[in-house]
Design a protein around this motif. Structure first.
Motif, PDB file in Angstrom:
ATOM      1  N   TYR A 169       0.692  -1.109   0.004  1.00 57.46           N
ATOM      2  CA  TYR A 169      -0.007  -0.079   0.029  1.00 57.46           C
ATOM      3  C   TYR A 169       0.676   1.417   0.072  1.00 57.46           C
ATOM      4  O   TYR A 169       1.739   1.388   0.938  1.00 57.46           O
ATOM      5  CB  TYR A 169      -0.922  -0.074   1.349  1.00 57.46           C
ATOM      6  CG  TYR A 169      -1.626  -1.263   1.515  1.00 57.46           C
ATOM      7  CD1 TYR A 169      -1.364  -2.084   1.985  1.00 57.46           C
ATOM      8  CD2 TYR A 169      -2.910  -1.250   0.562  1.00 57.46           C
ATOM      9  CE1 TYR A 169      -2.191  -3.493   2.246  1.00 57.46           C
ATOM     10  CE2 TYR A 169      -3.642  -2.497   0.709  1.00 57.46           C
ATOM     11  CZ  TYR A 169      -3.382  -3.538   1.509  1.00 57.46           C
ATOM     12  OH  TYR A 169      -3.858  -4.741   1.594  1.00 57.46           O
TER      13      TYR A 169
ATOM     14  N   TYR B  13       1.233   5.758  -0.515  1.00 61.41           N
ATOM     15  CA  TYR B  13       0.467   6.897  -0.155  1.00 61.41           C
ATOM     16  C   TYR B  13       1.283   8.106  -0.522  1.00 61.41           C
ATOM     17  O   TYR B  13       2.532   8.139  -0.317  1.00 61.41           O
ATOM     18  CB  TYR B  13       0.001   7.007   1.348  1.00 61.41           C
ATOM     19  CG  TYR B  13      -0.506   5.718   2.187  1.00 61.41           C
ATOM     20  CD1 TYR B  13       0.172   4.554   2.387  1.00 61.41           C
ATOM     21  CD2 TYR B  13      -2.069   5.786   2.227  1.00 61.41           C
ATOM     22  CE1 TYR B  13      -0.220   3.574   2.815  1.00 61.41           C
ATOM     23  CE2 TYR B  13      -2.432   4.580   2.678  1.00 61.41           C
ATOM     24  CZ  TYR B  13      -1.510   3.389   3.270  1.00 61.41           C
ATOM     25  OH  TYR B  13      -2.018   2.190   3.645  1.00 61.41           O
TER      26      TYR B  13
ATOM     27  N   PHE C  94      -3.583  14.105   3.562  1.00 64.90           N
ATOM     28  CA  PHE C  94      -3.788  13.036   2.633  1.00 64.90           C
ATOM     29  C   PHE C  94      -3.974  13.601   1.148  1.00 64.90           C
ATOM     30  O   PHE C  94      -4.549  14.571   1.048  1.00 64.90           O
ATOM     31  CB  PHE C  94      -4.745  12.096   3.103  1.00 64.90           C
ATOM     32  CG  PHE C  94      -5.166  11.078   2.270  1.00 64.90           C
ATOM     33  CD1 PHE C  94      -6.254  11.142   1.462  1.00 64.90           C
ATOM     34  CD2 PHE C  94      -4.318   9.874   2.038  1.00 64.90           C
ATOM     35  CE1 PHE C  94      -6.563  10.113   0.634  1.00 64.90           C
ATOM     36  CE2 PHE C  94      -4.752   8.843   1.245  1.00 64.90           C
ATOM     37  CZ  PHE C  94      -5.645   8.943   0.549  1.00 64.90           C
TER      38      PHE C  94
ATOM     39  N   SER D 235      -4.030   7.192  -1.995  1.00 66.93           N
ATOM     40  CA  SER D 235      -3.556   6.052  -1.584  1.00 66.93           C
ATOM     41  C   SER D 235      -3.685   4.972  -2.835  1.00 66.93           C
ATOM     42  O   SER D 235      -4.441   5.179  -3.578  1.00 66.93           O
ATOM     43  CB  SER D 235      -4.330   5.429  -0.450  1.00 66.93           C
ATOM     44  OG  SER D 235      -5.538   5.352  -0.579  1.00 66.93           O
TER      45      SER D 235
ATOM     46  N   TYR E 168      -3.141   0.864  -4.257  1.00 66.80           N
ATOM     47  CA  TYR E 168      -2.989  -0.561  -3.922  1.00 66.80           C
ATOM     48  C   TYR E 168      -3.394  -1.362  -5.356  1.00 66.80           C
ATOM     49  O   TYR E 168      -4.221  -1.051  -6.135  1.00 66.80           O
ATOM     50  CB  TYR E 168      -3.973  -0.904  -3.016  1.00 66.80           C
ATOM     51  CG  TYR E 168      -4.178  -2.333  -2.589  1.00 66.80           C
ATOM     52  CD1 TYR E 168      -5.242  -3.260  -2.843  1.00 66.80           C
ATOM     53  CD2 TYR E 168      -2.901  -3.205  -2.002  1.00 66.80           C
ATOM     54  CE1 TYR E 168      -5.338  -4.521  -2.582  1.00 66.80           C
ATOM     55  CE2 TYR E 168      -2.893  -4.520  -1.937  1.00 66.80           C
ATOM     56  CZ  TYR E 168      -4.138  -5.158  -2.467  1.00 66.80           C
ATOM     57  OH  TYR E 168      -4.198  -6.498  -1.933  1.00 66.80           O
TER      58      TYR E 168
ATOM     59  N   SER F 168      -6.644   3.781  -4.334  1.00 70.07           N
ATOM     60  CA  SER F 168      -7.802   3.229  -3.556  1.00 70.07           C
ATOM     61  C   SER F 168      -8.796   4.367  -3.053  1.00 70.07           C
ATOM     62  O   SER F 168     -10.024   4.121  -2.819  1.00 70.07           O
ATOM     63  CB  SER F 168      -7.265   2.474  -2.243  1.00 70.07           C
ATOM     64  OG  SER F 168      -6.315   1.701  -2.718  1.00 70.07           O
ATOM     65  N   GLU F 169      -8.279   5.459  -2.810  1.00 75.59           N
ATOM     66  CA  GLU F 169      -8.694   6.499  -2.038  1.00 75.59           C
ATOM     67  C   GLU F 169      -8.029   7.899  -2.454  1.00 75.59           C
ATOM     68  O   GLU F 169      -6.713   7.882  -2.594  1.00 75.59           O
ATOM     69  CB  GLU F 169      -8.854   6.618  -0.576  1.00 75.59           C
ATOM     70  CG  GLU F 169      -9.937   7.433   0.119  1.00 75.59           C
ATOM     71  CD  GLU F 169     -10.227   7.223   1.437  1.00 75.59           C
ATOM     72  OE1 GLU F 169      -9.226   6.086   2.060  1.00 75.59           O
ATOM     73  OE2 GLU F 169     -11.001   7.995   2.076  1.00 75.59           O
TER      74      GLU F 169
END
Lengths: 117, 112
Positions: free
Chosen positions: A31, A33, A45, A48, A50, A55-56
């Motif tokens: 993972y 970031y 943030f 992210s 993966y 992912s986000e």
């Protein structure tokens, strides 16, 4: 202890130019970031990643930003057309999956200080 | 996401114990409490994580009362090199791509 490596440590660019920030996550982590920190402000943030996909992502991560894992070791953040407000410290991080035995924790790199002039 | 509240800053002296309390009144059942440390011009570094009661590692202890509405990070016998910003995070521990939300943190200054 294994480390997340980021290059360059400092990047100066002109407004409107493209920049690519590079990161080598810890080898067995899955993972990845990107975070950023504007001077004197919170760690924010960005995105992210993966299994070769996002992912986000946050509202900061607009169409000017993209991430890529071009090979088995690098993870990059590209800003297509930099703005003055993109000036910040950009941190890459990686983690392994939490399990009952493994605490989820992020390992952060030392950052790339991006200055947009 | 549970909101966290922690002191903006704390001063201490070398050799003292530093306790930083974080409030998280609306913590959810599946939330974990994690503390990170950040030195100037460096990325945050994981210190400790817990769900309830007490957790201790080589760096710190984390005390979590039964209602989990607060937590206290305890740094024993601090040194000058413990001067940093300490962040309390409350997040669910998901399988992938867990977004961590950092607040303002507590700036700890250790004096000689």
């Amino acid at each position: 202890e294994p480390e997340v490596t980021q290059t360059p440590s400092h990047q100066v660019t002109q407004m409107g130019q493209e920049v690519i920030l590079r990161c080598v996550p810890i080898s067995n982590h899955l993972y990845f970031y990107w975070y950023r920190q504007i001077l004197g402000q919170k760690v924010e943030f960005l995105v992210s990643f993966y299994n070769n996909e996002i992912s986000e992502k946050s509202e900061i991560f607009d169409d000017q930003f993209s991430v890529e894992r071009p090979d088995g070791s690098n993870f990059t953040l590209k800003i297509r057309s930099t703005k003055l407000e993109d000036s910040a410290m950009y941190f890459c991080a990686s983690s392994e999956a939490p399990t009952d035995m493994v605490v989820e924790k992020l390992f952060f790199g030392s950052g790339t200080q991006l200055s947009v002039l | 996401l549970a909101k966290t509240t922690q002191p903006i800053s704390m001063d201490s002296y070398e050799g003292q114990e530093v306790n930083i309390t974080c409030s998280h009144n609306n913590i959810a059942t599946n939330d974990y409490i994690t503390w990170y440390q950040q030195f100037p011009s460096q990325g945050p570094r994981f210190i400790i994580q817990g769900y309830k009661t007490k957790v201790t590692n080589e760096v710190a202890s984390l005390f979590i009362p039964a209602d989990r509405k607060s937590s206290t990070l305890s740094l024993p016998r601090v040194s000058l090199s413990d001067t940093a910003v300490y962040y309390c995070l409350v997040d669910p521990r998901k399988a992938a791509g867990n977004k961590l939300t950092f607040g303002g943190g507590t700036r700890v200054l250790v004096k000689p």
